[in-house]
Design an enzyme around this catalytic site. Sequence first.
Site, mmCIF file in Angstrom:
data_model
loop_
_atom_site.group_PDB
_atom_site.id
_atom_site.type_symbol
_atom_site.label_atom_id
_atom_site.label_comp_id
_atom_site.label_asym_id
_atom_site.label_seq_id
_atom_site.Cartn_x
_atom_site.Cartn_y
_atom_site.Cartn_z
ATOM 1 N N LYS A 1 39.525 36.664 38.959
ATOM 2 C CA LYS A 1 39.775 36.430 37.535
ATOM 3 C C LYS A 1 40.583 37.564 36.904
ATOM 4 C CE LYS A 1 36.183 36.406 34.697
ATOM 5 N NZ LYS A 1 35.287 36.633 35.812
ATOM 6 N N THR B 1 42.418 39.746 38.526
ATOM 7 C CA THR B 1 43.724 39.752 39.186
ATOM 8 C C THR B 1 44.646 38.714 38.552
ATOM 9 O OG1 THR B 1 42.651 40.412 41.246
ATOM 10 C CG2 THR B 1 44.884 39.551 41.415
ATOM 11 N N ARG C 1 37.939 44.361 30.045
ATOM 12 C CA ARG C 1 36.768 45.213 29.891
ATOM 13 C C ARG C 1 36.877 46.438 30.801
ATOM 14 N NH1 ARG C 1 32.121 41.540 31.715
ATOM 15 N NH2 ARG C 1 33.807 40.804 33.052
ATOM 16 N N LYS D 1 29.936 44.772 43.683
ATOM 17 C CA LYS D 1 31.177 44.216 43.166
ATOM 18 C C LYS D 1 32.400 45.070 43.481
ATOM 19 C CE LYS D 1 32.956 42.179 38.880
ATOM 20 N NZ LYS D 1 34.273 42.804 38.809
ATOM 21 N N ALA E 1 28.361 39.789 31.429
ATOM 22 C CA ALA E 1 28.302 38.427 30.885
ATOM 23 C C ALA E 1 27.019 37.703 31.263
ATOM 24 C CB ALA E 1 29.504 37.617 31.360
ATOM 25 N N PHE F 1 32.315 36.535 34.615
ATOM 26 C CA PHE F 1 31.740 35.476 35.437
ATOM 27 C C PHE F 1 32.380 34.124 35.124
ATOM 28 C CE2 PHE F 1 28.110 38.630 35.448
ATOM 29 C CZ PHE F 1 28.400 39.097 36.710
ATOM 30 N N PHE G 1 44.852 32.325 48.593
ATOM 31 C CA PHE G 1 44.512 33.301 49.633
ATOM 32 C C PHE G 1 45.276 32.927 50.905
ATOM 33 C CE2 PHE G 1 41.260 34.466 46.767
ATOM 34 C CZ PHE G 1 40.636 35.627 47.209
ATOM 35 N N TRP H 1 48.197 38.017 43.697
ATOM 36 C CA TRP H 1 47.790 39.144 44.543
ATOM 37 C C TRP H 1 48.966 39.591 45.402
ATOM 38 C CZ3 TRP H 1 47.684 40.859 49.478
ATOM 39 C CH2 TRP H 1 46.842 41.929 49.780
#
Length: 557
Positions: free
Chosen positions: A72, A74, A95, A106, A274, A302, A382, A410
């Site tokens: 998210k 990224t 954030r 994480k 969140a 999230f 991906f 990415w």
Amino acid sequence: MENIDLVIAQNAKMKNISEIAAKLGLDDNDIELYGKYKAKIDLNVMEKLKNVNNGKVILVTAINPTPAGEGKSTTTVGLGQAFNKIGKNAIIALREPSFGPVMGVKGGAAGGGYSQVVPMEDINLHFTGDIHAITTANNAVSAIIDNHLHQGNKLNIDPRRITWKRAIDMNDRSLRHINIGLGGVGNSIPREDGFNITVASEIMAVLCLAIDFQDLKTRIERIVIGYTYDRLPVTIGDLGVSGAITLILKDAIKPNLVQTLENTPALIHGGPFANIAHGCNSIIATNMGRKLADYVITEAGFGADLGAEKFLDIKTKQAGFEPSAVIIVATIRALKMHGGVKKLDLKNEDVDSLIGGIANLEKHIETIKAFKVPYIVAINSFVSDSDKETDALINWLEASNHPYSLSEVWEKGGEGAVDLAEKVIKAIDENNNSFKRIYNDNDELQEKIKKIATIVYGADDVKYTSKAKNQIRNFKKLGWDKLDVCMAKTQSSLSDNPKLVGRPTGFNITIREFRPSIGAGFIVALTGDVMTMPGLPKEPAALKMDVDEKGKAVGLF
């Protein structure tokens, strides 16, 4: 083997932050430098820009997260870069990463690949000290409470009903429940206490929801820290220290300016979780971004059931704007996990499991449609995705008439989201935005919770423990029964059971207790086993981190 994200970030060609500020029309008097590549923006900028038209706000959300990753942040960074690549004036608003998750499961939260905000190591560690300031402010309140008890307890505070907890920005399960004041008469009143992780502190919430300095002070005054022996609420204002606590935050309230790998401006400010808080960056940063750029691209933590719901129901109301579009990020890897595939098997092609997991994406699309905001699904690509899997997802999106874009941020940075950027702009320009919140201001607390549970989660009903029912009765007496609601729920499932992945049905949501956040303007409803102090995993990310002889970070991601 070195982490590729870290290598890319460390090889970035950053511009001096003064150059990035100048791109936004800011001069040296508007910023406070924290080295060459970080700066805080003075709040007086808002007065300087008061006659400038407000830019449009674009929210990036996602499906329920899985260990496979969704990307998210990224996507948010890549989309911001793509906007600038096609000649649009955009700024990113994110954030600040919490130190506990960086050290835990994480890892960092600065994006990935060629869509990162930099300096990545600084952002993921101490940054400009905002979270440390919030920790200090939170614990100053705790110290003042215990000193008040020790010095005679003029406010008649019941030590058994103190709800304020200490804070530390680290996952530390051993601090969830503690005893303090031991050791005799000179060491204050013995009582039970505990720690929250700093990002769950109400100080973090009020910093992120305040619209200016005075509003921050007013919110701090309203924070309830406990109750008297007569069961009346006691606030920080009653303790007489709201001015001192606000003073601790005099620099932390200022948004932080950094840049992406492609030198796109980014505001990184505030960091509430969140799943246990409201999950959005600060209103001050978002509103400042609206003055500094034509488009503000932001994210909420999230999935759409948590961060996006709170962004749309709580933040937009308190900030005074309406979102222009929502991006829903999904990956084929995560959808396969929602379809039952184990993480170790994700490399294997499995179209059937992908199709099964699409139900999770479908529910989040329905949720965003309920808010009546234009949306686009971003398929975060991906290298492990097979052509058959990608085609299957695209075929479903097209058959269901859902707008989508294949995102390769990415690998390609902004270039990988040009199609997404163009489709977002088209969606904004062609749709009449009829945004509405899920619940109304005048709805009772239970009605607001039921609407979230049934419309957003897909639950059949809401159940309450006897403790929660008693709290609701007390809230009515105190006039808190129509405040907004901030749901504390597992991020792993639409339900309150983290093991129910995909799109569960036939379930109820159980509210075990409430925690009033009067300064923030909402009531936190705790469901399931969600905790305000996480623990570290068996093999925390910290085990892979190091620093070389030249002071260069190793293993930070």
